[in-house]
Design a protein around this motif. Structure first.
Motif, PDB file in Angstrom:
ATOM      1  N   ARG A 148      19.705 -30.922 -16.804  1.00  0.00           N
ATOM      2  CA  ARG A 148      19.607 -31.882 -14.716  1.00  0.00           C
ATOM      3  C   ARG A 148      19.164 -32.942 -14.666  1.00  0.00           C
ATOM      4  NH1 ARG A 148      17.061 -27.956 -13.004  1.00  0.00           N
ATOM      5  NH2 ARG A 148      19.350 -26.187 -12.480  1.00  0.00           N
ATOM      6  N   THR A 149      18.297 -33.249 -15.423  1.00  0.00           N
ATOM      7  CA  THR A 149      17.116 -34.685 -15.061  1.00  0.00           C
ATOM      8  C   THR A 149      18.209 -35.666 -15.534  1.00  0.00           C
ATOM      9  OG1 THR A 149      14.898 -33.714 -15.835  1.00  0.00           O
ATOM     10  CG2 THR A 149      15.138 -35.522 -16.006  1.00  0.00           C
ATOM     11  N   GLU A 152      20.492 -36.177 -13.192  1.00  0.00           N
ATOM     12  CA  GLU A 152      20.145 -37.067 -12.032  1.00  0.00           C
ATOM     13  C   GLU A 152      19.582 -38.272 -12.414  1.00  0.00           C
ATOM     14  OE1 GLU A 152      17.663 -33.085  -9.676  1.00  0.00           O
ATOM     15  OE2 GLU A 152      16.812 -34.153 -11.508  1.00  0.00           O
ATOM     16  N   PRO A 245      16.119 -42.502 -11.326  1.00  0.00           N
ATOM     17  CA  PRO A 245      17.322 -43.452 -12.028  1.00  0.00           C
ATOM     18  C   PRO A 245      17.669 -44.072 -12.886  1.00  0.00           C
ATOM     19  CG  PRO A 245      17.488 -43.537  -9.242  1.00  0.00           C
ATOM     20  CD  PRO A 245      16.046 -42.840 -10.169  1.00  0.00           C
ATOM     21  N   ARG A 382      22.416 -38.155  -5.752  1.00  0.00           N
ATOM     22  CA  ARG A 382      21.963 -37.142  -7.160  1.00  0.00           C
ATOM     23  C   ARG A 382      22.215 -35.542  -7.397  1.00  0.00           C
ATOM     24  NH1 ARG A 382      22.047 -41.647 -10.578  1.00  0.00           N
ATOM     25  NH2 ARG A 382      21.106 -43.350  -8.964  1.00  0.00           N
ATOM     26  N   LEU A 383      23.049 -35.355  -6.414  1.00  0.00           N
ATOM     27  CA  LEU A 383      23.216 -33.513  -6.511  1.00  0.00           C
ATOM     28  C   LEU A 383      24.713 -33.094  -6.960  1.00  0.00           C
ATOM     29  CD1 LEU A 383      22.719 -33.248  -2.420  1.00  0.00           C
ATOM     30  CD2 LEU A 383      21.593 -32.281  -3.927  1.00  0.00           C
ATOM     31  N   ALA A 395      22.773 -29.121  -8.472  1.00  0.00           N
ATOM     32  CA  ALA A 395      21.468 -29.423  -7.617  1.00  0.00           C
ATOM     33  C   ALA A 395      21.311 -28.375  -8.444  1.00  0.00           C
ATOM     34  CB  ALA A 395      21.504 -29.715  -6.264  1.00  0.00           C
ATOM     35  N   CYS A 398      21.803 -26.374  -3.861  1.00  0.00           N
ATOM     36  CA  CYS A 398      22.575 -27.827  -2.981  1.00  0.00           C
ATOM     37  C   CYS A 398      23.111 -27.249  -1.150  1.00  0.00           C
ATOM     38  CB  CYS A 398      23.954 -28.751  -3.385  1.00  0.00           C
ATOM     39  SG  CYS A 398      24.581 -29.149  -2.224  1.00  0.00           S
ATOM     40  N   GLU A 412      18.877 -31.009  -2.141  1.00  0.00           N
ATOM     41  CA  GLU A 412      18.854 -29.999  -2.671  1.00  0.00           C
ATOM     42  C   GLU A 412      17.335 -29.426  -2.244  1.00  0.00           C
ATOM     43  OE1 GLU A 412      17.791 -27.358  -5.060  1.00  0.00           O
ATOM     44  OE2 GLU A 412      18.447 -28.805  -6.283  1.00  0.00           O
TER      45      GLU A 412
END
Length: 428
Positions: A148-149, A152, A245, A382-383, A395, A398, A412
């Motif tokens: 996930r990171t 993002e 980012p 970033r979702l 997310a 979300c 988030e």
């Protein structure tokens, strides 16, 4: 809760530290023991109850007899081996959550010494996680947080359903680093006193790095998550919890801040504990402010003449710029357009959003909007992240809302942050 606890621990340090600073003892090892003892006491107070965690000193090991250097404080779980006739332990690296090297004063010499000492922990971890004769058996191998990171940070999916996505060399190096960050011990250098200015601290780190460019042991994974020198800190943006980012392919990896270092330490440790045990949203309190990092180092994976490594950029800032930069800003959800709101709603409902979907393309065309423009705006939230022709929701939770003003927002909300933001806005 983290901010409240950090303030409490800071007040304890302010009360106890003068006793140590003014102690008549001149014996260096005893002086070191005093500051390590205070640090251990603070760490113990910072750990949530009921998880079976403790703070010890000693050595990290893998299953093949490799030992780290002697470590001042280790936050550990499970069982270790006490060294006879001492108060020190040998603890398996898989059960070490955090390692803290304590210095009464942290300047350039102490920074180099502590950095080298913590790198012995990295060597033990590498021997454990990459060793062919010992399979990692820790229970915390869910790689979802790192994936996930990565999404993002890059806006791209690394894992599509049940299969990994083929990545470029640069993206794969970044993902592998994030995976290692998730499972490795949190490494902290805690200097009780230190540099008189934030800029002097930054310049010292840059000088140390420049002296070691090209030497193994100075990639992103080797840097401590947190280095504290008195009232200033250097912080790693590895997504747990601090995320930045990519900027033109560069990872803004290390930043400085004069924020309360104990709060930063709690953020790192409690984020790890939340991933391992699930602390619940109440652990983060209001959580309606976010850090403003002053970028110091940016990294980028490169291949040059058949050799792989990391290129580094340093970011200078004079005292005036640092003083003028705020340390915190008010958190806000993403304000989005109607088209983004509709597509996010589809994703939230488990429906596909694809650039080759005739229905979506026809609807956007009727509104005079290009899919690529909507996609780019959604990626900036970033979702979501992209996977070939699709957009994927990344997310954890979300949530979407329409404000009384008619504005569309998304965020988030796994910790209830958006709920609290809306409540405060309605009160105002």
């Amino acid at each position: 809760m983290i901010r409240t606890l950090a303030d409490l621990l800071s007040s304890i340090i302010r009360e106890e530290l003068p006793k140590l600073d003014n102690a008549p003892v001149k014996h260096a090892p005893t002086i070191g023991d005093m500051y390590e003892g205070l640090s251990s006491d603070i760490l113990n107070r910072a750990l949530p109850d009921g998880l079976g965690l403790r703070v010890v000193s000693g050595f990290a090991r893998d299953g093949r007899g490799h030992l780290s250097g002697q470590l001042d404080c280790m936050v550990v779980r499970g069982e270790g081996e006490k060294i006879p006739y001492t108060d020190s332990y040998v603890w398996h690296i898989k059960d070490i959550i955090a390692v803290v090297e304590v210095k009464k004063n942290l300047h350039s010499t102490e920074l180099r010494d502590a950095f080298t000492q913590l790198n012995t922990v990295s060597e033990i971890e590498n021997a454990y996680y990459q060793g062919a004769d010992e399979e990692p058996d820790g229970p915390d191998q869910n790689m979802t947080p790192s994936v996930r990171t990565f999404a993002e940070m890059t806006g791209r999916i690394a894992w599509d359903g049940e299969r990994p996505v083929k990545l470029s060399y640069e993206d794969d190096a970044l993902l592998q680093t994030l995976l290692l960050e998730q499972v490795s011990a949190i490494r902290v250098i805690l200097g009780i006193h230190g540099f008189k200015s934030e800029r002097a601290f930054r310049l010292s780190m840059v000088d140390y790095l420049e002296r070691n460019v090209g030497i193994t042991g100075f990639g992103p994974a080797n840097f401590p998550q947190l280095i504290v020198s008195g009232g200033y800190s250097l912080v790693k943006a590895n997504g747990r919890p601090f995320m930045t980012p990519l900027v033109d392919g560069w990872w803004p990896f290390y930043f400085s801040t004069p924020e309360n270092p104990l709060r930063l330490l709690l953020e790192f440790i409690w984020t790890r504990l939340d991933e391992m045990y699930g602390l619940g949203g109440e652990a983060w309190g209001e959580d309606l402010e976010t850090e403003v990092g002053r970028t110091l180092l940016s990294f980028r994976a490169v291949r040059v003449d058949g050799r792989s490594g990391w290129a580094v950029q340093t970011h200078d800032a004079d005292n005036e710029t640092l003083d003028a930069t705020p340390t915190m800003k008010q958190w806000s959800p993403e304000f989005i357009g109607y088209e983004e709101f509709v597509l996010l709603t589809r994703l939230h409902q488990g429906k596909d959003v694809r650039s080759d979907d005739p229905e979506i393309m026809s609807w956007l065309e009727s509104r005079g909007v290009a899919f690529n423009d909507v996609r780019d705006r959604l990626l900036k939230t970033r979702l979501v992240a992209s996977s070939l022709q699709s957009l994927k929701l990344i997310a954890k939770e979300c949530q979407l809302a329409i404000l009384p003003t008619g504005e569309y927002i998304a965020a988030e909300n796994s910790t209830g942050r958006l709920d609290r933001w809306i409540s405060r806005r309605m009160e105002n």
